[in-house]
Design a protein around this motif. Structure first.
Motif, mmCIF file in Angstrom:
data_model
loop_
_atom_site.group_PDB
_atom_site.id
_atom_site.type_symbol
_atom_site.label_atom_id
_atom_site.label_comp_id
_atom_site.label_asym_id
_atom_site.label_seq_id
_atom_site.Cartn_x
_atom_site.Cartn_y
_atom_site.Cartn_z
ATOM 1 N N ILE A 29 27.021 10.493 34.417
ATOM 2 C CA ILE A 29 26.776 9.190 33.791
ATOM 3 C C ILE A 29 28.098 8.456 33.681
ATOM 4 N N ASN A 30 28.183 7.306 34.318
ATOM 5 C CA ASN A 30 29.350 6.427 34.198
ATOM 6 C C ASN A 30 28.967 5.252 33.318
ATOM 7 N N LEU A 31 29.549 5.184 32.145
ATOM 8 C CA LEU A 31 29.228 4.108 31.211
ATOM 9 C C LEU A 31 30.521 3.372 30.894
ATOM 10 N N TYR A 32 30.625 2.153 31.433
ATOM 11 C CA TYR A 32 31.874 1.391 31.335
ATOM 12 C C TYR A 32 33.025 2.283 31.798
ATOM 13 N N ASN A 33 34.003 2.560 30.916
ATOM 14 C CA ASN A 33 35.145 3.356 31.377
ATOM 15 C C ASN A 33 34.991 4.844 31.062
ATOM 16 N N HIS A 34 33.819 5.223 30.567
ATOM 17 C CA HIS A 34 33.629 6.620 30.193
ATOM 18 C C HIS A 34 32.758 7.342 31.219
ATOM 19 N N TYR A 35 33.102 8.606 31.419
ATOM 20 C CA TYR A 35 32.356 9.430 32.365
ATOM 21 C C TYR A 35 31.841 10.661 31.631
ATOM 22 N N TYR A 36 30.530 10.857 31.691
ATOM 23 C CA TYR A 36 29.944 12.039 31.075
ATOM 24 C C TYR A 36 29.230 12.823 32.168
ATOM 25 N N SER A 37 29.474 14.115 32.188
ATOM 26 C CA SER A 37 28.720 14.916 33.154
ATOM 27 C C SER A 37 28.101 16.095 32.413
ATOM 28 N N GLY A 38 27.089 16.651 33.009
ATOM 29 C CA GLY A 38 26.423 17.779 32.368
ATOM 30 C C GLY A 38 25.138 18.121 33.068
ATOM 31 N N LEU A 39 24.226 18.691 32.312
ATOM 32 C CA LEU A 39 22.953 19.120 32.870
ATOM 33 C C LEU A 39 21.819 18.446 32.122
ATOM 34 N N ILE A 40 20.807 18.053 32.865
ATOM 35 C CA ILE A 40 19.612 17.499 32.231
ATOM 36 C C ILE A 40 18.443 18.441 32.498
#
Lengths: 210, 217
Positions: free
Chosen positions: B57-68
């Protein structure tokens, strides 16, 4: 060196089977703390395999991932996941480096609250801040094979994310063999450490990503 | 005077032509309006198995990764849970009868704007704005594609469906003139979405990419 470093180092102890007698309260907690403190002082680095199991209690699902772990004083960590996905996270002092599907991203620890929160939990487990910081109420247990420390957060901000941490040490207090992180709602992450190398040389490149 | 009128007429015609040709249903014919059910389209949530996705997930300047993890826990009720690779749960949505309910959110992410955005996008990805909704059905004779169109929050959602498999291949969210969001789906042989990509266009800078992991839960 903070006592908790020891704990984390201990995390890298040999694999264990948890078929054992019931836990009872440790009588001589001062002696146990002293042993853990000694272990921490003598440990400068840890390298280990790990198996991480995420138990989503509400969904009755378990997600298992495997990889390799490195720790070096002070505050240098590398978690390298190899199954079922390739993902590496390196904490090099106040920098976070992530390699995900071949791409490297760099972050300043203080610029991202989520990372900071995660890091605070991770590092405090690894370097012993949890015990030293008075943020947790600690209860000491033992059975015939292990010491078990139950850490319950007593500060706001952490309580919302973490219900309890359990740390398991072998009876020689040579390393931590297992770590449970239990969230509100009773979802839990269990990390078993195996094939540990204590104080083996780790090159600085391990805490860099290109 | 006459020349100016002619010029305006040409420009207007060009503008109208552009608007019409930009419509997702251009060259399609409106057949009817119908209630869309799981017998009309292939659901993203699998009734028999839990699905595990690597998420970026790229939200503005933040990047979150993981498992769904997507799992139907009982008939009519499913969960969508996002955890980091390190095992920390970020959020847990319960989806019951097309309604999203936030069960848990990691405190630093507990911001109404972020949660609203995530909820809307996850609803879009999981086809919650189409399933059990009245939709206009568009078809054309020379291919096996059909389009369902619904209206959600004054925006038109267009779902491009492959008729023989009933799989949604693409979703477009359109305002009066411009496309606001786009979701692309790629399926495996078992008709399970193996890749889902969502992208906002315009001011909101949000991208979500889900890649199915081969491991079974």
């Amino acid at each position: 060196m903070p006592k908790f470093i020891l704990y984390i180092m201990l995390l890298c102890a040999s694999p264990m089977t948890l078929a054992q007698t019931a836990y009872k309260t440790v009588k001589d907690t001062i002696l146990l703390k002293s042993k853990i403190d000694n272990m921490s002082k003598q440990t400068n680095s840890i390298e280990s395999d790990f198996v991480q199991v995420k138990n989503l209690s509400m969904l009755s699902e378990k997600i298992t991932s495997k990889g390799h772990f490195w720790f070096q004083k002070q505050n240098n960590l590398r978690w390298e996941y190899s199954e079922p996905y390739k993902y590496t996270i390196v904490i090099n002092k106040d920098k976070i480096l992530i390699k995900d599907e071949g791409k490297v991203k760099k972050y300043d620890m203080n610029s991202n609250k989520v990372f900071k929160e995660i890091n605070d939990i991770m590092i405090s487990c690894v370097n012993g801040d949890i015990l030293g910081s008075n943020k947790f109420k600690i209860t000491y247990f033992e059975n015939d094979k292990f010491y078990k420390l139950e850490l319950s957060p007593n500060v706001k901000g952490m309580k919302e994310s973490l219900k309890q941490i359990n740390m398991y040490f072998d009876k020689n207090v040579s390393s931590v063999v297992k770590l449970d992180m239990i969230e509100p709602g009773d979802d839990a992450t269990t990390i078993d450490f195996s094939n540990k190398k204590i104080n083996a040389t780790i090159t600085p490149e391990k805490f860099m990503l290109k | 005077m006459q020349q100016s009128l002619l010029k305006n007429l040409c420009l207007s015609s060009l503008f109208i032509t552009l608007i019409i040709s930009c419509s997702p249903t251009h060259n399609y014919t409106l057949k009817r309006t119908e209630l869309v059910t799981e017998s009309d389209i292939h659901s993203i949530i699998n009734k028999d198995n839990s699905l595990l996705y690597k998420a970026k997930i790229n939200l503005y300047n933040h990047y979150y990764s993981g498992l769904i993890i997507l799992k139907q826990t009982s008939p009519g009720t499913s969960h969508l849970v996002f955890i980091t690779e390190l095992g920390i749960k970020m959020f847990d949505f319960e989806i019951r009868n097309n309604q999203f309910k936030l069960i848990y959110v990691f405190e630093p992410l507990n911001k109404p704007n972020i949660l609203r955005l995530l909820e809307n996008d996850l609803k879009l990805i999981l086809l919650q704005n189409l399933l059990n909704q009245e939709a206009k059905l568009f078809e054309r004779n020379d291919n096996d594609k059909r389009i369902y169109q619904t209206t959600n929050n004054k925006l038109k959602n267009y779902y491009f469906v492959k008729a023989n498999t009933k799989t949604v291949e693409k979703t477009i969210v359109k305002g009066k003139l411009f496309i606001k969001e786009k979701v692309d789906y790629i399926y495996n042989d078992s008709l399970i979405a193996k890749q889902i990509k969502l992208k906002h266009k315009g001011i909101i800078r949000l991208k979500i990419e889900l890649n199915k992991l081969s491991t079974n839960l």
